[in-house]
Design a protein around this motif. Structure first.
Motif, short mmCIF file in Angstrom:
data_model
loop_
_atom_site.label_atom_id
_atom_site.label_comp_id
_atom_site.label_asym_id
_atom_site.label_seq_id
_atom_site.Cartn_x
_atom_site.Cartn_y
_atom_site.Cartn_z
N TYR A 1 0.78 -1.08 -0.06
CA TYR A 1 0.08 -0.02 0.06
C TYR A 1 0.85 1.12 0.07
O TYR A 1 2.05 1.11 0.48
CB TYR A 1 -1.13 0.07 1.14
N THR A 2 0.35 2.48 -0.35
CA THR A 2 1.13 3.55 -0.50
C THR A 2 0.48 4.81 0.28
O THR A 2 1.12 5.72 0.39
CB THR A 2 1.35 4.07 -1.88
N GLU B 1 -5.42 3.00 0.62
CA GLU B 1 -4.83 1.77 0.03
C GLU B 1 -4.84 0.43 1.09
O GLU B 1 -5.29 -0.64 0.82
CB GLU B 1 -3.71 1.84 -0.77
N ALA C 1 -6.77 -2.92 1.34
CA ALA C 1 -6.14 -4.13 1.26
C ALA C 1 -6.42 -5.05 2.56
O ALA C 1 -6.83 -6.16 2.60
CB ALA C 1 -4.53 -3.82 1.25
N THR D 1 -4.68 -6.08 -5.69
CA THR D 1 -4.52 -4.75 -5.44
C THR D 1 -3.89 -3.95 -6.56
O THR D 1 -3.84 -2.77 -6.71
CB THR D 1 -3.95 -4.42 -4.09
N PHE E 1 -5.77 -0.83 -7.77
CA PHE E 1 -5.21 0.57 -7.31
C PHE E 1 -4.78 1.44 -8.45
O PHE E 1 -5.04 2.65 -8.56
CB PHE E 1 -4.11 0.63 -6.22
N LYS F 1 -7.81 5.09 -8.11
CA LYS F 1 -6.90 5.79 -7.09
C LYS F 1 -7.14 6.44 -6.12
O LYS F 1 -6.26 6.60 -5.10
CB LYS F 1 -6.14 6.67 -8.16
N ASN F 2 -8.34 6.69 -5.74
CA ASN F 2 -8.89 7.22 -4.52
C ASN F 2 -10.42 6.81 -4.09
O ASN F 2 -10.80 6.13 -4.97
CB ASN F 2 -8.70 8.68 -4.67
N SER G 1 -15.94 3.22 0.29
CA SER G 1 -15.61 4.56 -0.57
C SER G 1 -16.67 5.54 -0.69
O SER G 1 -16.34 6.59 -0.47
CB SER G 1 -15.04 4.06 -2.03
#
Ligand code: SF4
Length: 208
Positions: A23-24, A28, A32, A48, A52, A56-57, A90
């Motif tokens: 994850y970054t 994320e 995950a 992922t 991802f 992206k968001n 989300s």
């Protein structure tokens, strides 16, 4: 259990233990961890990677169709339900939290597919809030090493670990216990032959 010995030994065995999910950012990580229920981290990392890239968001994932998300994650268990949860989650991040992952446990646990364990992982790994997530490995190791009892609930195990282990060590020892469970004290065929905890282990089937 001699806690300093326990911590020092795990430090020697797994000095670099860390989350194995890729994850970054907190979003994320949250996705995950939700996807990782009853699935290996390795399998989650595979799905992922493309998920991802496509979303992206929270806003992008909130607009996704169920079919499209399923097509990215269909190789992991419970993918239909997980797809539904991460889209709805989300939407709630966008509508209630300005597209941010909340830092409060109650807000996290109110999200679809997010339980106490997931909230603990996100709080500790994304925000540095001390929290000890009890998964299948942590639970098994705690019982075998006498840190908890066989019939304890996950919450009881977490509370016992919180009392017995120093707060500053929670994040690291959590990863180290997972590594110990994943690579040494396996559910079946634990490596008792080379185990530094053999003499204090309470597992009835331990054998050399
Ligand atoms: Fe696990 Fe065996 Fe070590 Fe006990 S002695 S902690 S069962 S590896």
């Amino acid at each position: 259990m001699n806690i300093p010995f326990f911590l020092e030994t795990l430090d020697k065995m797994f000095p670099d233990a860390k989350a194995e999910l890729d994850y970054t950012n907190p979003f994320e990580l949250l996705i995950a961890v939700v996807l990782s229920a009853q699935t290996t981290d390795k399998a989650v990392n595979k799905v992922t990677k493309t998920l991802f890239e496509a979303y992206k968001n929270p806003y992008e994932l909130s607009l996704a169709t169920q079919e499209n998300v399923e097509s990215h994650i269909k190789t992991i268990g419970l993918y239909r339900n997980k797809a539904k949860n991460i889209i709805e989650l989300s939407k709630q991040l966008v509508e209630k939290h300005a597209s941010m992952v909340p830092r409060e446990r109650s807000a996290l646990e109110a999200l679809p597919g997010v339980g106490r364990k997931t909230a603990n992982v996100v709080l500790s790994n994304a925000f540095g809030v001390p929290a000890l997530a009890v998964d299948t490995h942590v639970s098994r190791i705690s019982v075998r090493l006498g840190l908890a009892k066989k019939n304890d609930t996950v919450l009881e195990i977490e509370k016992k670990l919180n009392r017995k282990l120093p707060r500053h060590a929670w994040l690291k020892v959590h990863h180290q216990m997972i590594f110990f469970g994943r690579y040494h004290c396996l559910a079946k065929n634990p490596k008792c032959n080379t185990c530094p905890f053999f003499n204090i282990c309470k597992y009835e089937n331990k054998a050399r």
